[in-house]
Design an enzyme around this catalytic site. Structure first.
Site, PDB file in Angstrom:
ATOM      1  N   ASN A 123       7.409 -76.183  -0.543  1.00  0.00           N
ATOM      2  CA  ASN A 123       6.632 -75.672   0.590  1.00  0.00           C
ATOM      3  C   ASN A 123       5.494 -76.656   0.847  1.00  0.00           C
ATOM      4  O   ASN A 123       4.508 -76.670   0.116  1.00  0.00           O
ATOM      5  CB  ASN A 123       6.094 -74.275   0.239  1.00  0.00           C
ATOM      6  CG  ASN A 123       5.127 -73.765   1.285  1.00  0.00           C
ATOM      7  OD1 ASN A 123       5.049 -74.280   2.404  1.00  0.00           O
ATOM      8  ND2 ASN A 123       4.375 -72.715   0.932  1.00  0.00           N
ATOM      9  N   TRP A 124       5.668 -77.463   1.872  1.00  0.00           N
ATOM     10  CA  TRP A 124       4.675 -78.529   2.120  1.00  0.00           C
ATOM     11  C   TRP A 124       3.409 -77.994   2.790  1.00  0.00           C
ATOM     12  O   TRP A 124       2.438 -78.727   2.962  1.00  0.00           O
ATOM     13  CB  TRP A 124       5.289 -79.620   3.012  1.00  0.00           C
ATOM     14  CG  TRP A 124       6.452 -80.335   2.416  1.00  0.00           C
ATOM     15  CD1 TRP A 124       7.049 -80.098   1.205  1.00  0.00           C
ATOM     16  CD2 TRP A 124       7.172 -81.417   3.001  1.00  0.00           C
ATOM     17  NE1 TRP A 124       8.093 -80.964   1.012  1.00  0.00           N
ATOM     18  CE2 TRP A 124       8.192 -81.790   2.102  1.00  0.00           C
ATOM     19  CE3 TRP A 124       7.057 -82.114   4.218  1.00  0.00           C
ATOM     20  CZ2 TRP A 124       9.085 -82.820   2.370  1.00  0.00           C
ATOM     21  CZ3 TRP A 124       7.953 -83.143   4.477  1.00  0.00           C
ATOM     22  CH2 TRP A 124       8.949 -83.492   3.553  1.00  0.00           C
ATOM     23  N   LYS A 125       3.442 -76.757   3.227  1.00  0.00           N
ATOM     24  CA  LYS A 125       2.292 -76.147   3.923  1.00  0.00           C
ATOM     25  C   LYS A 125       1.874 -77.038   5.108  1.00  0.00           C
ATOM     26  O   LYS A 125       2.729 -77.662   5.718  1.00  0.00           O
ATOM     27  CB  LYS A 125       1.136 -75.899   2.940  1.00  0.00           C
ATOM     28  CG  LYS A 125       1.618 -75.171   1.679  1.00  0.00           C
ATOM     29  CD  LYS A 125       0.504 -74.628   0.854  1.00  0.00           C
ATOM     30  CE  LYS A 125       1.069 -74.046  -0.434  1.00  0.00           C
ATOM     31  NZ  LYS A 125       0.122 -73.279  -1.190  1.00  0.00           N
TER      32      LYS A 125
ATOM     33  N   HIS B 151       4.610 -65.343   2.839  1.00  0.00           N
ATOM     34  CA  HIS B 151       3.835 -66.123   1.867  1.00  0.00           C
ATOM     35  C   HIS B 151       2.432 -65.533   1.767  1.00  0.00           C
ATOM     36  O   HIS B 151       1.892 -65.033   2.763  1.00  0.00           O
ATOM     37  CB  HIS B 151       3.772 -67.586   2.321  1.00  0.00           C
ATOM     38  CG  HIS B 151       3.203 -68.489   1.273  1.00  0.00           C
ATOM     39  ND1 HIS B 151       1.849 -68.610   1.072  1.00  0.00           N
ATOM     40  CD2 HIS B 151       3.798 -69.280   0.358  1.00  0.00           C
ATOM     41  CE1 HIS B 151       1.648 -69.454   0.073  1.00  0.00           C
ATOM     42  NE2 HIS B 151       2.805 -69.884  -0.377  1.00  0.00           N
TER      43      HIS B 151
ATOM     44  N   GLU C 128      -0.367 -66.799   1.759  1.00  0.00           N
ATOM     45  CA  GLU C 128      -1.339 -67.357   2.722  1.00  0.00           C
ATOM     46  C   GLU C 128      -1.141 -66.735   4.111  1.00  0.00           C
ATOM     47  O   GLU C 128      -2.106 -66.552   4.856  1.00  0.00           O
ATOM     48  CB  GLU C 128      -1.203 -68.889   2.759  1.00  0.00           C
ATOM     49  CG  GLU C 128      -1.777 -69.499   1.491  1.00  0.00           C
ATOM     50  CD  GLU C 128      -1.148 -70.818   1.076  1.00  0.00           C
ATOM     51  OE1 GLU C 128      -0.475 -71.461   1.903  1.00  0.00           O
ATOM     52  OE2 GLU C 128      -1.325 -71.201  -0.091  1.00  0.00           O
TER      53      GLU C 128
ATOM     54  N   GLU D 196       5.506 -64.775  -6.420  1.00  0.00           N
ATOM     55  CA  GLU D 196       4.375 -65.692  -6.418  1.00  0.00           C
ATOM     56  C   GLU D 196       3.086 -64.919  -6.676  1.00  0.00           C
ATOM     57  O   GLU D 196       2.463 -64.397  -5.727  1.00  0.00           O
ATOM     58  CB  GLU D 196       4.264 -66.403  -5.065  1.00  0.00           C
ATOM     59  CG  GLU D 196       5.464 -67.256  -4.728  1.00  0.00           C
ATOM     60  CD  GLU D 196       5.062 -68.455  -3.874  1.00  0.00           C
ATOM     61  OE1 GLU D 196       5.441 -69.565  -4.238  1.00  0.00           O
ATOM     62  OE2 GLU D 196       4.353 -68.277  -2.878  1.00  0.00           O
TER      63      GLU D 196
ATOM     64  N   GLY E  82      -1.882 -72.465  -6.024  1.00  0.00           N
ATOM     65  CA  GLY E  82      -2.841 -73.519  -5.723  1.00  0.00           C
ATOM     66  C   GLY E  82      -4.069 -73.497  -6.622  1.00  0.00           C
ATOM     67  O   GLY E  82      -5.055 -74.159  -6.344  1.00  0.00           O
TER      68      GLY E  82
ATOM     69  N   SER F  43       1.664 -72.805  -8.953  1.00  0.00           N
ATOM     70  CA  SER F  43       1.284 -73.960  -9.782  1.00  0.00           C
ATOM     71  C   SER F  43       2.421 -74.464 -10.673  1.00  0.00           C
ATOM     72  O   SER F  43       2.192 -74.841 -11.825  1.00  0.00           O
ATOM     73  CB  SER F  43       0.031 -73.641 -10.602  1.00  0.00           C
ATOM     74  OG  SER F  43      -1.057 -73.359  -9.723  1.00  0.00           O
TER      75      SER F  43
ATOM     76  N   GLY G 108       4.523 -75.548  -4.252  1.00  0.00           N
ATOM     77  CA  GLY G 108       3.582 -75.961  -3.215  1.00  0.00           C
ATOM     78  C   GLY G 108       3.086 -77.372  -3.475  1.00  0.00           C
ATOM     79  O   GLY G 108       3.757 -78.361  -3.196  1.00  0.00           O
ATOM     80  N   GLY G 109       1.893 -77.472  -4.053  1.00  0.00           N
ATOM     81  CA  GLY G 109       1.226 -78.765  -4.258  1.00  0.00           C
ATOM     82  C   GLY G 109       2.122 -79.853  -4.835  1.00  0.00           C
ATOM     83  O   GLY G 109       2.147 -80.984  -4.323  1.00  0.00           O
TER      84      GLY G 109
HETATM   85  C1  PEP Z   1       3.184 -71.933  -2.758  1.00  0.00           C
HETATM   86  O1  PEP Z   1       2.412 -72.194  -1.861  1.00  0.00           O
HETATM   87  O2  PEP Z   1       4.220 -71.315  -2.524  1.00  0.00           O
HETATM   88  C2  PEP Z   1       2.835 -72.366  -4.117  1.00  0.00           C
HETATM   89  C3  PEP Z   1       3.490 -71.861  -5.106  1.00  0.00           C
HETATM   90  O3  PEP Z   1       1.804 -73.288  -4.222  1.00  0.00           O
HETATM   91  P1  PEP Z   1       1.379 -74.099  -5.540  1.00  0.00           P
HETATM   92  O4  PEP Z   1       2.647 -74.602  -6.196  1.00  0.00           O
HETATM   93  O5  PEP Z   1       0.532 -75.206  -5.047  1.00  0.00           O
HETATM   94  O6  PEP Z   1       0.665 -73.144  -6.424  1.00  0.00           O
END
Ligand code: PEP
Length: 256
Positions: free
Chosen positions: A11-13, A98, A100, A170, A176, A216, A237-238
């Site tokens: 997920n590049w956001k 999600h 966010e 999640e 994040g 994470s 994500g990151g």
């Molecule tokens: C996400 O946004 O779905 C996520 C899991 O982010 P991160 O891996 O950065 O915690």
């Protein structure tokens, strides 16, 4: 025991221009483009979907995903994107609910339900996110929270709908933040999700559905998380913004 192919999605956001997206995809494909042991999904921002779609078109095992969609097929919804528009770009998966989106765009379980219906109607595979906040975990309410998200998010669905859905567990406190749920905590939550689905739908649904862990995930913790029996992949994500980090996670998902 039922075999569930692992699925790792990035997920590049709101990151990567088209030019940056091309570089990242080329780097990822060089490493894992021929892998068949796990399914790989890349979810760039809307503006890079077309560029990434072109690069992925000759690659069967790496699919294109979107990060959101609007529930209506068309209309006066300024700034929104429909399922049909995504399909036209050969998008196959779409992330829905999600944390966010829930936090910053006020999406609730009813929104998730409508968006998931719209995705399924367009033959997109929804990746439906559920997860508790830190206060909900610390007050011991996390099981109830997950149950409500699943019950309300999947209202009106049957076994057929569920067979096309992927769930991403999640925990909001791990997204994040650098804090990861321990493999044991994540496994416990995934087992709980299966139990809820078994009661609400059927044992068949609960055994077949794939549940990703997200929060994470990094190359350093992926192996242990992905070795748990009820963790069927990762929503990253990151770490998905870096080709080396993402491909290392994918490689861990390919271990027997
Ligand atoms: C996400 O946004 O779905 C996520 C899991 O982010 P991160 O891996 O950065 O915690």
């Amino acid at each position: 025991m039922i075999y569930r192919k692992k699925i790792v999605a990035g997920n590049w956001k709101m990151n990567k221009t088209q030019a940056e997206a091309r570089v990242l995809v080329e780097d990822i494909l060089r490493e894992v483009g021929k892998f068949d042991e796990a399914e790989i999904v890349l979810c760039p921002p809307f503006t890079a979907l077309s560029a990434v779609s072109e690069l992925l078109s000759p690659v069967p095992n790496v699919r294109l995903g979107a990060q959101n969609l609007h529930e209506a097929p068309s209309g006066a919804y300024t700034g929104e994107i429909s399922a049909g528009m995504l399909r036209e770009l050969y998008v196959r998966y779409v992330i829905i609910g999600h944390s966010e989106r829930r936090q910053f765009f006020h999406e609730d379980n009813a929104t998730v339900n409508r968006k998931t219906k719209a995705a399924l109607a367009a033959e997109l595979r929804p990746i439906v996110c559920v997860g508790e906040t830190l206060p909900e975990r610390e007050s011991g309410k996390w099981k109830n929270v997950l149950e409500t998200q699943l019950r309300e998010g999947f209202v009106g669905f049957g076994e057929k709908e569920l067979s096309d859905i992927i769930i991403a567990y999640e925990p909001v406190w791990a997204i994040g933040t650098g804090k990861t749920a321990s493999p044991a905590q994540a496994e416990e939550a995934h087992q709980w999700i299966r139990q809820v689905l078994s009661t609400r739908f059927s044992q068949n649904v609960s055994e077949r559905i794939r549940i990703q862990y997200g929060g994470s995930v990094k190359p350093e913790n992926a192996k242990e998380l992905l070795s748990k029996p009820d963790i069927d992949g990762a929503l990253v994500g990151g770490a998905s913004l870096d080709a080396r980090g993402f491909t290392a996670i994918v490689k861990n998902a390919c271990l027997p």
